[in-house]
Design a protein around this motif. Structure first.
Motif, PDB file in Angstrom:
ATOM      1  N   ASP A 196       0.862  -1.180   0.000  1.00 55.99           N
ATOM      2  CA  ASP A 196       0.000   0.000   0.000  1.00 55.99           C
ATOM      3  C   ASP A 196       0.896   1.227   0.000  1.00 55.99           C
ATOM      4  O   ASP A 196       1.572   1.510   0.990  1.00 55.99           O
ATOM      5  CB  ASP A 196      -0.892  -0.019   1.241  1.00 55.99           C
ATOM      6  N   SER A 197       0.901   1.980  -1.094  1.00 58.58           N
ATOM      7  CA  SER A 197       1.795   3.130  -1.208  1.00 58.58           C
ATOM      8  C   SER A 197       1.423   4.241  -0.221  1.00 58.58           C
ATOM      9  O   SER A 197       2.257   5.078   0.116  1.00 58.58           O
ATOM     10  CB  SER A 197       1.781   3.683  -2.634  1.00 58.58           C
ATOM     11  N   ARG A 198       0.185   4.251   0.251  1.00 58.20           N
ATOM     12  CA  ARG A 198      -0.240   5.299   1.188  1.00 58.20           C
ATOM     13  C   ARG A 198       0.406   5.121   2.563  1.00 58.20           C
ATOM     14  O   ARG A 198       0.902   6.081   3.156  1.00 58.20           O
ATOM     15  CB  ARG A 198      -1.761   5.294   1.328  1.00 58.20           C
ATOM     16  N   SER A 199       0.369   3.914   3.078  1.00 53.22           N
ATOM     17  CA  SER A 199       0.897   3.658   4.418  1.00 53.22           C
ATOM     18  C   SER A 199       2.279   3.030   4.401  1.00 53.22           C
ATOM     19  O   SER A 199       2.985   3.055   5.406  1.00 53.22           O
ATOM     20  CB  SER A 199      -0.062   2.731   5.185  1.00 53.22           C
ATOM     21  N   GLY A 200       2.655   2.444   3.252  1.00 59.24           N
ATOM     22  CA  GLY A 200       3.898   1.702   3.184  1.00 59.24           C
ATOM     23  C   GLY A 200       3.778   0.308   3.773  1.00 59.24           C
ATOM     24  O   GLY A 200       4.754  -0.444   3.829  1.00 59.24           O
ATOM     25  N   HIS A 201       2.558  -0.069   4.195  1.00 62.22           N
ATOM     26  CA  HIS A 201       2.346  -1.389   4.778  1.00 62.22           C
ATOM     27  C   HIS A 201       2.197  -2.456   3.688  1.00 62.22           C
ATOM     28  O   HIS A 201       1.775  -2.161   2.557  1.00 62.22           O
ATOM     29  CB  HIS A 201       1.087  -1.395   5.645  1.00 62.22           C
TER      30      HIS A 201
END
Length: 272
Positions: A196-201
């Motif tokens: 997930d590019s938003r959270s880096g998770h």
């Protein structure tokens, strides 16, 4: 309106307070023209590439709904054994993994035309049985990587379940991640992985558990720990479990796309 996908209650109490757990709801699906579809990756411009383990070509799904066949040199038709696919948008490299052969193939890839040129082959050895090998691939951008540099992320199905980092060239020895007990308890196997590019998770699918786990990577000295943030059930628009989940990918809007093998469906789960 479909019910939103909510957590199963497996959000550890130790999770950092600044983490905002992701929420999704089932929206729609696209039929995929690939036999035994086994993984999916996102491409620039909202396109997707789907591979299958019985074909030497992939399906390029364009935003307009059209699908184009992409020939992948170096594979045997009907016996490709492909189980993972990832795309590096910086170096324009496509990676596919053949599970039982224990191979990683790297292609120069033009996402606009669908032209793939074979560059290298690498041997992948994460131990265990060949038919429980690398089931998922993802490209990890530098900002989300615990090393600070882009990596490939490998997900091994089981015996033992394994997540590992690999140099973004595809060569070298994988770095196995330490899995926390909550993650191992939630996921009976690992069938797909994406970032997930938003959270880096990471988001790791478990076909056997019918869920997707949101996972944070934490570096400590020379090791990297994979910690469960939450787990989410995978459901269709009628609330039924999504079966045979083999691929995950995020689009630019942050929606999660889920690939089913037997039904040849690519579901879009809208982010709330």
């Amino acid at each position: 309106m479909p019910n939103p996908v909510r957590p199963t209650g497996r959000t550890p109490a130790s999770a950092p307070r600044d983490v905002v757990p992701a929420r999704f709801r089932p929206a729609a699906f696209t039929k995929v023209e690939v036999k035994e579809a086994s993984d999916v990756c996102a491409l620039p411009g909202g396109a997707f590439l789907v591979v299958g383990d019985r074909s030497d070509s992939a399906a390029l799904l364009r935003p307009d709904g059209s699908q184009v066949r992409v020939k992948l040199a170096g594979l045997k038709d009907h016996k490709s054994g492909l189980e993972g696919v990832a795309f590096d948008p910086l170096k324009k490299r496509l990676f596919v993994s053949s599970e039982e052969k224990g191979e990683l193939l790297r292609y120069a890839f033009d996402a606009a035309t669908g032209r793939a040129t074979l560059e290298k082959r690498f041997h992948l050895d994460l131990g265990g049985k060949a038919n429980k090998g690398v089931e998922g691939l993802a490209w990890l951008p530098g900002h989300a990587s615990p090393t600070g540099t882009p990596q490939l992320l490998l997900a091994k199905e089981g015996k033992p379940r394994t997540l590992a980092l690999l140099d973004d060239s595809g060569k070298g020895k994988p770095l196995e991640l330490q899995l926390d007990s909550a993650l191992k308890e939630a996921c009976r196997d690992f069938s797909a992985v994406t970032v997930d590019s938003r959270s880096g998770h990471l988001f790791v699918a478990s076909d056997a558990s019918s869920l997707v786990a949101e996972v944070a990577l934490e570096r400590s000295g020379g090791s990297v720990r994979a910690r469960l943030v939450q787990s989410l059930p995978l459901r269709d628009d009628r609330g039924q479990p999504l079966r045979r989940v083999e691929g995950l990918a995020f689009d630019p809007a942050g929606n999660l796309h889920v690939l089913q093998e037997n039904d040849r469906r690519l579901w879009r789960l809208e982010r709330l």
